[in-house]
Design an enzyme around this catalytic site. Structure first.
Site, mmCIF file in Angstrom:
data_model
loop_
_atom_site.group_PDB
_atom_site.id
_atom_site.type_symbol
_atom_site.label_atom_id
_atom_site.label_comp_id
_atom_site.label_asym_id
_atom_site.label_seq_id
_atom_site.Cartn_x
_atom_site.Cartn_y
_atom_site.Cartn_z
ATOM 1 N N GLY A 12 -14.661 6.551 4.254
ATOM 2 C CA GLY A 12 -15.664 5.514 4.423
ATOM 3 C C GLY A 12 -16.815 5.543 3.434
ATOM 4 O O GLY A 12 -17.914 5.108 3.756
ATOM 5 N N ILE A 93 -1.270 -2.611 6.046
ATOM 6 C CA ILE A 93 -1.040 -3.963 5.500
ATOM 7 C C ILE A 93 -1.409 -5.019 6.550
ATOM 8 O O ILE A 93 -1.138 -4.841 7.736
ATOM 9 C CB ILE A 93 0.461 -4.108 5.105
ATOM 10 C CG1 ILE A 93 0.815 -3.135 3.979
ATOM 11 C CG2 ILE A 93 0.828 -5.539 4.757
ATOM 12 C CD1 ILE A 93 0.397 -3.562 2.589
ATOM 13 N N HIS A 110 -10.210 -2.768 -4.456
ATOM 14 C CA HIS A 110 -9.047 -2.056 -4.995
ATOM 15 C C HIS A 110 -9.510 -1.198 -6.174
ATOM 16 O O HIS A 110 -10.233 -1.682 -7.048
ATOM 17 C CB HIS A 110 -7.976 -3.052 -5.452
ATOM 18 C CG HIS A 110 -6.742 -2.353 -5.947
ATOM 19 N ND1 HIS A 110 -5.839 -1.771 -5.092
ATOM 20 C CD2 HIS A 110 -6.302 -2.095 -7.197
ATOM 21 C CE1 HIS A 110 -4.880 -1.194 -5.795
ATOM 22 N NE2 HIS A 110 -5.131 -1.375 -7.074
#
Ligand code: GAR
Length: 208
Positions: A12, A93, A110
């Site tokens: 996190g 996903i 990403h």
């Protein structure tokens, strides 16, 4: 004020960057109202609790069918009145239902310059291993909207980071987090909350 729900799976640090940005006033017109984890052990849940942010856990393995999981996540996000969903190291996903319910309202971070080193199987350290194996001299991070193509949605922000001789995946990951991810994710979230991003023909256009 938009409700931001952050989805996490691990440490996190990107969630922490969002919390820090919120605390310093860098996220305009948005508030993190809930953190949802795919993993009950995720340290990200601790970070949320320390900051008084409500949390929830939803695990893929608690559902037999993927479609049931997809529906449950969609309902959970709706029950939290999410205006924006942020994938901050969320490693499960997403399904069609949640993606269509929150079209152009889900932002992912990403750890590479899309379209390099992205798509199925490219997550976490695997991304950096692939970049080092190819010998690229620049990598970086991309904040993008999520659509049905894995890592294929409209690109909001990107930042390049130098690859150095002798980098290990761990060292490169840390440099990319510090120099790119933790900067562009809060910025992309703020731009969204300020209604400064429009998507036309699958291209994100920022008005500033
Ligand atoms: C981050 O590097 C993020 O970009 C990556 O996982 C890490 C999570 O770290 N996400 C992906 O690889 C998604 N394909 P964090 O839990 O400390 O934010």
């Amino acid at each position: 004020m938009k409700n931001i729900v952050v989805l996490v799976s691990g440490g996190g640090t990107n969630l922490q960057a969002l919390i820090d940005a919120q605390n310093s006033g860098a996220i305009k017109n948005g508030k993190i109202t809930c953190v949802i984890s795919s993993n009950p052990e995720a340290y990200a849940l601790e970070r949320a609790a320390q900051n008084g942010i409500p949390t929830a856990v939803i695990r893929r393995r608690d559902f037999t069918e993927f479609s049931e999981y997809d529906k449950a996540l969609t309902e959970l996000l709706k029950s939290k009145n999410a205006d924006l969903v942020v994938l901050a190291g969320f490693l499960t996903i997403l399904g069609k239902e949640v993606i269509s319910a929150f079209e152009n309202r889900i932002i992912n971070i990403h750890p590479a310059l899309i379209p390099s080193f992205c798509g199925e199987g490219y997550y976490g350290l695997k991304v950096h291993e692939a970049a080092l194996k190819k010998g690229v001299k620049l990598s970086g991070a991309t904040a993008h909207f999520v659509n049905e193509e894995c890592d294929g949605g409209p690109i909001i922000l990107q930042k390049a980071v130098k690859v150095k001789n002798g980098d290990t995946p761990e060292v490169l990951q840390k440099r990319i987090m510090e120099q790119a991810e933790w900067k562009i994710l809060p910025k992309a979230v703020s731009l969204f909350c300020e209604d400064k991003i429009s998507v036309i023909n699958n291209i994100a256009i920022i008005s500033e």
